[in-house]
Design an enzyme around this catalytic site. Structure first.
Site, PDB file in Angstrom:
ATOM      1  N   GLU A 175      -1.768   0.067  -1.846  1.00  0.00           N
ATOM      2  CA  GLU A 175      -1.724  -0.896  -0.735  1.00  0.00           C
ATOM      3  C   GLU A 175      -0.422  -0.712   0.021  1.00  0.00           C
ATOM      4  OE1 GLU A 175      -1.787  -4.958  -2.046  1.00  0.00           O
ATOM      5  OE2 GLU A 175      -3.780  -4.831  -2.953  1.00  0.00           O
ATOM      6  N   GLU A 219      -2.451  -5.083 -10.389  1.00  0.00           N
ATOM      7  CA  GLU A 219      -1.078  -5.557 -10.604  1.00  0.00           C
ATOM      8  C   GLU A 219      -0.914  -6.255 -11.955  1.00  0.00           C
ATOM      9  OE1 GLU A 219       0.057  -7.778  -7.075  1.00  0.00           O
ATOM     10  OE2 GLU A 219      -0.010  -5.976  -5.817  1.00  0.00           O
TER      11      GLU A 219
END
Ligand SMILES: *[C@@H]1O[C@H](CO)[C@@H](O)[C@H](O)[C@H]1NC(C)=O
Length: 365
Positions: free
Chosen positions: A275, A127
């Site tokens: 995810e 991220e």
């Protein structure tokens, strides 16, 4: 004679096309395997070898590590699990700045274990485009694609060509997600996202996204129906921009990313879900975070993503979307609201929180 020859040719052609169909079927079967994120931010978790045993019992097809831990990679060599490893955010700048450092990383974390350990993906950073506050954050952002290019060069040098390189991003890279056709990246990351898309497109890799209908629903539970977020049905939504009809929030979110990429011309880039999941417990105020919802969400995601032929999304019907569930365990060292410590498919002692069949076989209709 000539008739027989033609017949033989026909047979050969039939056999060959059957063979190609078989190859196609196999590669599809491989890529629809569900993965699991093996997060280890807990001080009460089972050993690495026990964890790998559990992953196999649960019929996981792939496992994603948040690092490239030697013991785990060594143990995984005894399994048929496909493995995704990660370069940590802290390692990115060093790798971006030096081919030597990149070569050493690949030697240490990949060559030491490959091909016995079926490493198939290297994700560079986690991220990265969500962290923009400090100078160091911004440096890592700038170094992201150069580091991916270096890792690719290192792999090429040693003749490895079946490992994809990507980077998982969070949905906060999006300026707009609704309606899906209005999907747009935030202007402040465009300088990074375009070279990233170019790299991914040019290397036939995936755009990895961490995608959580739970968070979108939890922010707006009055406007979004819980069933819609859980892939259980609920009112359908038709995007006025495209006329495409949506039956669940996950498809809507995925297509918003697709439309954002398409705005830069990258409409062929494949999406993978690095995810997704649903918490099975939370604070008293976190109503949706419970075991039943978590079980329903994950089962529905598994059913969707293991379907043959693949379901895809309204904007991209029929495509395979490789998916990793978050997460293997409840992780008691994660910070934030109570729900953060309850994403696990398994309790810390290894017992299931609720039943799921990661092979998807139990959910075939
Ligand atoms: C993406 O890759 C394909 C195949 O290599 C290429 O033809 C296409 O031009 C690329 N798209 C962009 C926007 O660069």
């Amino acid at each position: 004679m000539s008739f027989a020859l033609t017949d033989m040719k026909k047979n050969t052609i039939t056999i060959m096309s059957l063979f190609f169909l078989y190859l196609l079927a196999c590669s599809r079967a491989l890529s629809t395997k569900i993965g699991v994120n093996f997060g280890r931010l807990g001080n009460n978790l089972p050993s690495a070898s026990k964890s790998i045993e559990l992953l196999q019992t649960m019929k996981a097809g792939r496992v994603k590590l948040y690092d490239a831990d030697h013991e785990i990679l060594r143990l995984l060599s005894a399994t048929k699990l496909e493995v995704t490893i990660m370069v940590t955010n802290e390692e990115i700048t060093g790798i971006a700045g030096s081919q030597d450092i990149s070569d050493r990383w690949v030697y240490e974390h990949i060559l030491n274990h490959y091909p016995d350990t079926m490493i198939r993906t290297v994700l560079v950073g986690n991220e990265v485009l969500s962290y923009t506050t400090t100078d160091q954050d911004r440096q890592i952002m700038q170094d992201l694609v150069p580091a991916m290019v270096r890792i690719r060069a290192s792999l090429k040098t040693v003749g490895i060509n079946n490992i994809k390189i990507g980077t998982p991003l969070a949905m906060d890279i999006m300026e707009s997600t609704f309606p899906p056709s209005s999907g747009r990246f935030k202007p402040e990351i465009v300088d990074e996202i375009v070279p990233l898309l170019d790299f991914i497109n040019g290397t036939n890799s995936f755009f990895f996204i961490d995608i959580y209908p739970y968070f979108s629903w939890a922010e707006d539970p009055l406007c979004i129906s819980l069933d819609y977020a859980l892939l259980e049905g609920g009112p359908m939504y038709t995007d006025p921009g495209t006329g495409l009809t949506y039956t669940n929030l996950l498809d809507q979110m995925l297509d918003s990313v697709f439309f954002a990429m398409a705005k830069y011309g990258y409409s062929d880039v494949m999406i993978a879900i690095a995810e997704t999941g649903w918490p099975h417990d939370g604070d008293l105020t976190q109503h949706g975070a419970n075991r039943e919802n978590a079980a329903v969400y994950n089962r529905n995601v598994i059913r969707k993503m293991t379907a043959v032929p693949p379901k895809g999304t309204p904007a991209r019907p029929g495509v395979i979307i490789p998916t990793y569930i978050f997460s293997l365990y409840d992780e008691n060292e994660k910070l934030g609201p109570e729900s953060e410590r309850h994403w696990g498919l398994l309790n810390p002692d290894g017992s299931p929180v609720y039943k799921v069949d990661l092979s998807g076989k139990a959910y075939k209709t």
